[in-house]
Enzyme design. Structure first.
Site, PDB file in Angstrom:
ATOM      1  N   GLU A  53      41.480  36.281  37.277  1.00  0.00           N
ATOM      2  CA  GLU A  53      40.398  35.429  36.356  1.00  0.00           C
ATOM      3  C   GLU A  53      40.681  36.340  35.222  1.00  0.00           C
ATOM      4  OE1 GLU A  53      36.415  35.141  38.088  1.00  0.00           O
ATOM      5  OE2 GLU A  53      35.655  34.398  35.998  1.00  0.00           O
TER       6      GLU A  53
ATOM      7  N   LYS B   5      35.609  44.425  38.628  1.00  0.00           N
ATOM      8  CA  LYS B   5      35.736  44.165  36.983  1.00  0.00           C
ATOM      9  C   LYS B   5      34.477  44.178  36.454  1.00  0.00           C
ATOM     10  CE  LYS B   5      38.722  40.829  37.565  1.00  0.00           C
ATOM     11  NZ  LYS B   5      39.368  39.602  37.444  1.00  0.00           N
TER      12      LYS B   5
ATOM     13  N   ARG C 156      42.406  44.810  50.408  1.00  0.00           N
ATOM     14  CA  ARG C 156      42.558  45.318  49.156  1.00  0.00           C
ATOM     15  C   ARG C 156      42.787  46.688  48.836  1.00  0.00           C
ATOM     16  NH1 ARG C 156      38.575  43.743  45.020  1.00  0.00           N
ATOM     17  NH2 ARG C 156      39.073  41.483  45.656  1.00  0.00           N
TER      18      ARG C 156
HETATM   19  P1  ATP Z   1      37.202  42.245  40.961  1.00  0.00           P
HETATM   20  O1  ATP Z   1      36.298  42.051  42.103  1.00  0.00           O
HETATM   21  O2  ATP Z   1      37.600  43.585  40.494  1.00  0.00           O
HETATM   22  O3  ATP Z   1      36.744  41.224  39.790  1.00  0.00           O
HETATM   23  P2  ATP Z   1      38.699  39.780  41.669  1.00  0.00           P
HETATM   24  O4  ATP Z   1      39.431  39.828  43.122  1.00  0.00           O
HETATM   25  O5  ATP Z   1      37.773  39.044  41.330  1.00  0.00           O
HETATM   26  O6  ATP Z   1      38.575  41.524  41.499  1.00  0.00           O
HETATM   27  P3  ATP Z   1      40.850  38.515  40.467  1.00  0.00           P
HETATM   28  O7  ATP Z   1      41.101  38.343  39.053  1.00  0.00           O
HETATM   29  O8  ATP Z   1      40.107  37.310  40.746  1.00  0.00           O
HETATM   30  O9  ATP Z   1      40.016  39.734  40.698  1.00  0.00           O
HETATM   31  O10 ATP Z   1      42.141  38.888  41.307  1.00  0.00           O
HETATM   32  C1  ATP Z   1      43.483  38.486  41.235  1.00  0.00           C
HETATM   33  C2  ATP Z   1      44.151  38.720  42.309  1.00  0.00           C
HETATM   34  O11 ATP Z   1      44.057  40.057  42.434  1.00  0.00           O
HETATM   35  C3  ATP Z   1      43.500  38.035  43.589  1.00  0.00           C
HETATM   36  O12 ATP Z   1      44.361  37.660  44.318  1.00  0.00           O
HETATM   37  C4  ATP Z   1      42.957  39.147  44.161  1.00  0.00           C
HETATM   38  O13 ATP Z   1      42.591  39.137  45.256  1.00  0.00           O
HETATM   39  C5  ATP Z   1      43.932  40.388  43.778  1.00  0.00           C
HETATM   40  N1  ATP Z   1      43.021  41.895  44.169  1.00  0.00           N
HETATM   41  C6  ATP Z   1      41.858  42.058  43.139  1.00  0.00           C
HETATM   42  N2  ATP Z   1      41.254  43.193  43.397  1.00  0.00           N
HETATM   43  C7  ATP Z   1      42.606  43.795  44.370  1.00  0.00           C
HETATM   44  C8  ATP Z   1      42.370  44.936  45.099  1.00  0.00           C
HETATM   45  N3  ATP Z   1      41.518  45.968  44.666  1.00  0.00           N
HETATM   46  N4  ATP Z   1      43.296  45.169  45.841  1.00  0.00           N
HETATM   47  C9  ATP Z   1      44.551  44.328  46.017  1.00  0.00           C
HETATM   48  N5  ATP Z   1      44.382  43.120  45.428  1.00  0.00           N
HETATM   49  C10 ATP Z   1      43.466  42.645  44.719  1.00  0.00           C
HETATM   50 MG    MG Z   2      37.575  37.197  41.128  1.00  0.00          MG
END
Ligand code: ATP
Ligand code: MG
Length: 560
Positions: free
Chosen positions: A36, A273, A263
């Site tokens: 995102e 984020k 994760r």
């Molecule tokens: P955040 O909680 O940091 O905002 P998010 O999951 O909302 O992270 P996205 O931009 O939606 O962030 O994530 C893009 C991809 O990266 C998704 O497939 C998510 O599952 C993966 N991802 C995000 N954080 C991690 C992590 N700590 N370890 C492994 N994969 C991750």
């Molecule tokens: Mg997200």
């Protein structure tokens, strides 16, 4: 490339391998990485990138970069551009570049299809009410009073939602599934909400936006994704992911498969984020690329190599169990890589002046120094030596214990690549602080060995005072003082107050002058360092990427 490595194996790859063997999707593999664009990528994303792109590579498939941009108030083109830069920096190139917002029209049409089939309805309840009436794990949900609206009325209301006739929050479109489902995600989840906010790509075209659950699987299907790999928190959403696709199957819509893995979590930092944004906006760090941040931009600026990050992510492997990885594991990945590739230099962080009293005044000489003992092809360079030098303040001790193998009055040490020197006396200022050492050198030990075979216990780094380049050096420690700050309610109170120490007047060997941002090297005996973008010709600025050894573990042990 060095030795060829066996491709990784794990449960995700086993599933993919099985699907290929079964000729599912004609044996094709298509993945996507779906950030995102509401912030910068962090080291957790690097793990997902290595899985998504890595699997596509290994199975001769494709991997798309898809921006999951369904939340217009939080997203921006700045983030889109930064994400692309970071993925490329890690060494990956995507096949297709897409945006969930590319699919808004298609998603709308499919939502209309659900309404026609009696599988979705317009609700007038505010979102908080929807949430409240959803029930809990122990109690079933309560149906909305609008659940049984006629298809005609729903079609009309949904069209008017799109047309902008209602205010934010006045209506939602919900799937009609099962208010008593054990999985609360299936209790009539919201597909669309009204949001009169311009979108970074679609502008004012839309005032209804799809929710993640409605957008994600359908975007996967549109792109022909075969394996939609995501993190474990989406496991309980999988029945919904599958329910939506099942409803659209009669329309010939593809049926991708969602697979979840654990994760990445790291000690002494956090990955959310939203919270990283809070650190930036609150001025707790210098920006998204502050070298203490776990963002890829921060790690890059700190001196991390893409190779060390992908190696770290790959070595950790892919599992189904949530755990927290010690930051040391990441640091070791960098040490291991830079040990092989980083040229060595000498720099003194806290200079103490040394006068070599028997060295001729006004003279200097060039001594040969090895660039990288781990890599013969890196060759040698020369460093100037002269009568006045700097050594590290810590390398001298007045009342030194026997085991202090560095300099003290009457003791002899080796100056790296240069000579044996013996300290004869010290000069102090009025306050009693040592401001200068006097030494003699043994000309016969040029290059660092005594022809008579006598040994010294210590070898010190040094720079020639008249040739030295003054520099600023930034020393970093963990951003947080607690191992798992994310678990703390008052997490901002757990910032490490000494996470940044600025050394204003370090002295570098002259070969380090004029290096560009991104240049990485070892300062002998001190650690690995990288030129910061703040650097100027007048005042070079270096960041300490990582110490040579894990000093934190040592300190912790000492402290009990
Ligand atoms: P955040 O909680 O940091 O905002 P998010 O999951 O909302 O992270 P996205 O931009 O939606 O962030 O994530 C893009 C991809 O990266 C998704 O497939 C998510 O599952 C993966 N991802 C995000 N954080 C991690 C992590 N700590 N370890 C492994 N994969 C991750
Ligand atoms: Mg997200």
């Amino acid at each position: 490339m060095t030795e060829p490595e066996a491709p990784p194996t794990d449960f995700v790859r086993d599933i993919v391998r099985g699907d290929v063997a079964d000729e599912k999707n004609d044996g094709k593999v298509a993945t996507r990485f779906p950030p995102e664009p509401n912030g910068y990528l962090h080291i957790g994303h690097a793990k997902a990138i290595c899985v998504d792109f890595g699997i596509a590579r290994e199975f001769g498939g494709t991997c798309n970069l898809r921006f999951d941009d369904t939340n217009p108030t939080k997203e921006s083109t700045e983030y889109v551009d930064a994400i692309k830069e970071d993925v490329r920096w890690l060494g990956f190139e995507w096949d297709g570049e897409f945006f969930a917002s590319d699919y808004f029209e298609q998603l709308y049409e499919w939502a209309v299809h659900l309404v026609r089939e009696g599988k979705a309805y317009v609700d007038d309840l505010p979102l908080e009410e929807v949430r409240r009436m959803r029930g809990s794990l122990t109690e079933p949900g309560e149906p909305s009073p609008h659940r049984d609206r006629s298809v005609e009325e729903n079609l009309d209301l949904f069209a008017r939602m799109r047309a902008g006739e209602f205010a934010n929050g006045e209506k939602t479109l919900r799937a009609k599934i099962d208010m008593a489902a054990a999985n609360t995600n299936l209790r009539d989840p919201v597909l669309y909400r009204i949001l009169h906010s311009p979108h970074h790509r679609t502008g004012d075209t839309w005032c209804i936006y799809p929710m993640y659950d409605w957008a994600h699987g359908q975007s996967d299907a549109i792109e022909g994704i075969t394996h939609s790999i995501c993190t474990l928190e989406f496991e309980i959403h999988r029945p919904l992911y599958e329910w939506f696709l099942e409803q659209l199957k009669p329309l010939g819509v593809a049926q991708p498969r969602q697979i979840e893995f654990a994760r990445l979590n790291l000690t002494y930092t956090m990955m959310s984020k939203r919270r990283l944004l809070e650190l930036v906006e609150g001025g707790h760090v210098a920006g998204w690329d502050d070298p203490r941040m776990p963002t890829l931009g921060g790690l890059r600026r700190r001196g991390y190599t893409p190779e060390s990050i992908t190696r770290f992510a790959t070595d950790l492997g892919v599992t189904k169990f949530n755990s927290t990885t010690d930051m040391v594991v990441l640091e070791n990945a960098l040490r291991n890589h830079l040990n092989k590739v980083a040229p060595r230099f000498m720099a003194v962080l806290r200079p103490l002046k040394v006068v070599v009293t028997n060295y001729p005044e006004g003279e200097s000489e060039e001594l040969e120094a090895v660039n990288n003992p781990e890599d013969e092809s890196a060759g040698t360079r020369t460093v100037p030596f002269s009568r006045v030098l700097y050594i590290e303040r810590d390398d001298f001790m007045e009342d030194a214990p026997r085991k202090f193998f560095r300099l003290s009055v009457g003791r002899e040490v080796r100056l790296r690549y240069a000579y044996f020197v013996t300290c004869t006396d010290v000069v102090k200022d009025e306050s009693g602080e040592i401001v200068e050492l006097h030494c003699t050198y043994d000309p016969a030990t040029r290059g660092g060995d005594a022809p008579d075979g006598r040994k010294v216990k210590g070898t010190l780094h040094w720079v020639s005072a008249e040739h030295a380049v003054p520099a600023e050096v930034r020393l970093y420690d963990h951003l947080f003082a607690t191992e798992n700050p994310a678990a703390e309610e008052d997490w901002l109170e757990h910032l490490n107050p000494t996470s940044l120490e600025v050394v204003e007047d370090a002295m570098l060997e002259p070969n380090l002058a004029g290096q560009e941002p991104g240049f990485r090297c070892q300062f002998e005996r001190l650690g690995y360092f990288a030129v910061d973008p703040d650097t100027t010709d007048e005042k070079p600025v270096f960041n300490r990427a990582v110490t040579l050894r894990d000093s934190w573990a040592k300190a912790k042990k000492k402290g009990g």
